[in-house]
Design an enzyme around this catalytic site. Structure first.
Site, PDB file in Angstrom:
ATOM      1  N   ASP A 116       0.830  -1.213   0.000  1.00 40.58           N
ATOM      2  CA  ASP A 116       0.000   0.000   0.000  1.00 40.58           C
ATOM      3  C   ASP A 116       0.862   1.259   0.000  1.00 40.58           C
ATOM      4  O   ASP A 116       1.963   1.265   0.556  1.00 40.58           O
ATOM      5  CB  ASP A 116      -0.917  -0.022   1.232  1.00 40.58           C
ATOM      6  CG  ASP A 116      -2.064   0.954   1.091  1.00 40.58           C
ATOM      7  OD1 ASP A 116      -2.433   1.289  -0.056  1.00 40.58           O
ATOM      8  OD2 ASP A 116      -2.612   1.382   2.134  1.00 40.58           O
TER       9      ASP A 116
ATOM     10  N   ASN B   1     -10.965  -2.648  -5.142  1.00 44.84           N
ATOM     11  CA  ASN B   1     -10.231  -1.631  -5.909  1.00 44.84           C
ATOM     12  C   ASN B   1     -10.939  -1.255  -7.228  1.00 44.84           C
ATOM     13  O   ASN B   1     -10.580  -0.247  -7.854  1.00 44.84           O
ATOM     14  CB  ASN B   1      -8.789  -2.076  -6.179  1.00 44.84           C
ATOM     15  CG  ASN B   1      -7.898  -2.019  -4.949  1.00 44.84           C
ATOM     16  OD1 ASN B   1      -6.985  -2.819  -4.793  1.00 44.84           O
ATOM     17  ND2 ASN B   1      -8.138  -1.073  -4.053  1.00 44.84           N
TER      18      ASN B   1
END
Ligand code: IPE
Ligand code: IPE
Ligand code: MG
Length: 244
Positions: A31, A79
């Site tokens: 991330d 996502n």
């Protein structure tokens, strides 16, 4: 604890811990790519491109130092909520990365598995994945790349698989064996870069007794020295599994 002695160019001996049978499987929530790019006044997509290069470096290092399994979270079932141009860029980076893997697979001491619901992929991408998954099969180590992956979706998929086999009641082992990670097993440690303290639907079942490691470093900044520090940190922990 396995010790590895290395001499730096300045001749200072450094002792590094190396993964052994107590630390077989490491997983990463990669991330922070978007923030990394924004900090440099660049579009988020640039962060993903640099993040892919970091992934290559870290994956190769982890297989070099002896991890049996590495699992990375590359694209979650959530996502898809991102703007189309970012999703398109991520799919393009995946496509280019597959070409790179076909070319450079010998640099990795592992074979490759793509885990998640791959039915969303174009036939061309799926064919590339199928081809990459046949490479390096002489290496028992595995590199799992999670795309369109969600821990909850994986559990639902596992239950549906077991029901299709005619099971009307299941054991924990049945479920573990029907997950995408059946081959690699549970991660010993899950590392999340980017500073957020959450799991974001990654390896929910498999994380039951995983050690968790959070760092503020953004994914593109993660270095092989950071991996050495993570390994050192792992061996400083006491895993009790509910015992004493
Ligand atoms: C992680 O980086 C990569 C993916 C989720 C594909 P992000 O894109 O989430 O980057 P940040 O967290 O917004 O900085
Ligand atoms: C987790 O990162 C997913 C991947 C790294 C692929 P996200 O950026 O999607 O997670 P949230 O939205 O901050 O929880
Ligand atoms: Mg993020």
């Amino acid at each position: 604890m396995p010790l590895f002695k290395k001499t730096k160019p300045d001749e200072t001996p450094v002792e590094k811990l190396r993964p052994d049978e107590h630390f077989k499987h490491i997983a990463f929530i990669m991330d922070g790519n978007g923030r990394w790019a924004k900090k440099r006044g660049m579009p988020r997509e640039y962060g993903h491109k640099v993040g892919a290069a970091t992934f290559k470096k870290i994956a190769i290092y982890c297989s070099d130092i002896g991890f049996q399994a590495v699992t990375v979270y590359a694209f979650s079932t959530e996502n898809w909520k991102r703007p189309k141009h970012e999703v398109d860029a991520l799919m393009m980076i995946l496509d280019q990365y597959l070409d790179e893997l076909k070319r450079d697979h010998e640099q990795y001491k592992s074979h490759f598995r793509f885990i998640g619901d791959l039915s969303f992929l174009t036939p061309e991408l799926k064919a590339k994945i199928d081809e990459v998954e046949t490479l390096n099969m002489h290496h028992p180590q595995v590199l799992n790349v999670a795309i369109n992956y969600g821990g909850r979706a994986e559990l639902a998929h596992a239950v549906n698989t077991l029901m299709a086999e005619g099971k009307t009641s299941v054991t924990e082992d049945d479920i573990s064996g029907a997950l995408y990670t059946a081959e690699a097993g549970d991660p010993d440690m899950i590392v999340r870069t980017g500073g957020d303290l959450r799991i974001s639907n990654f390896l929910l079942w498999q994380a039951a007794y995983a050690e968790l490691y959070f760092t503020d470093k953004l994914w593109p900044d993660l270095s092989t020295d950071d991996i050495d520090e993570i390994v050192r940190d792992f061996y400083s922990r006491k895993r009790r599994y509910g015992g004493l």
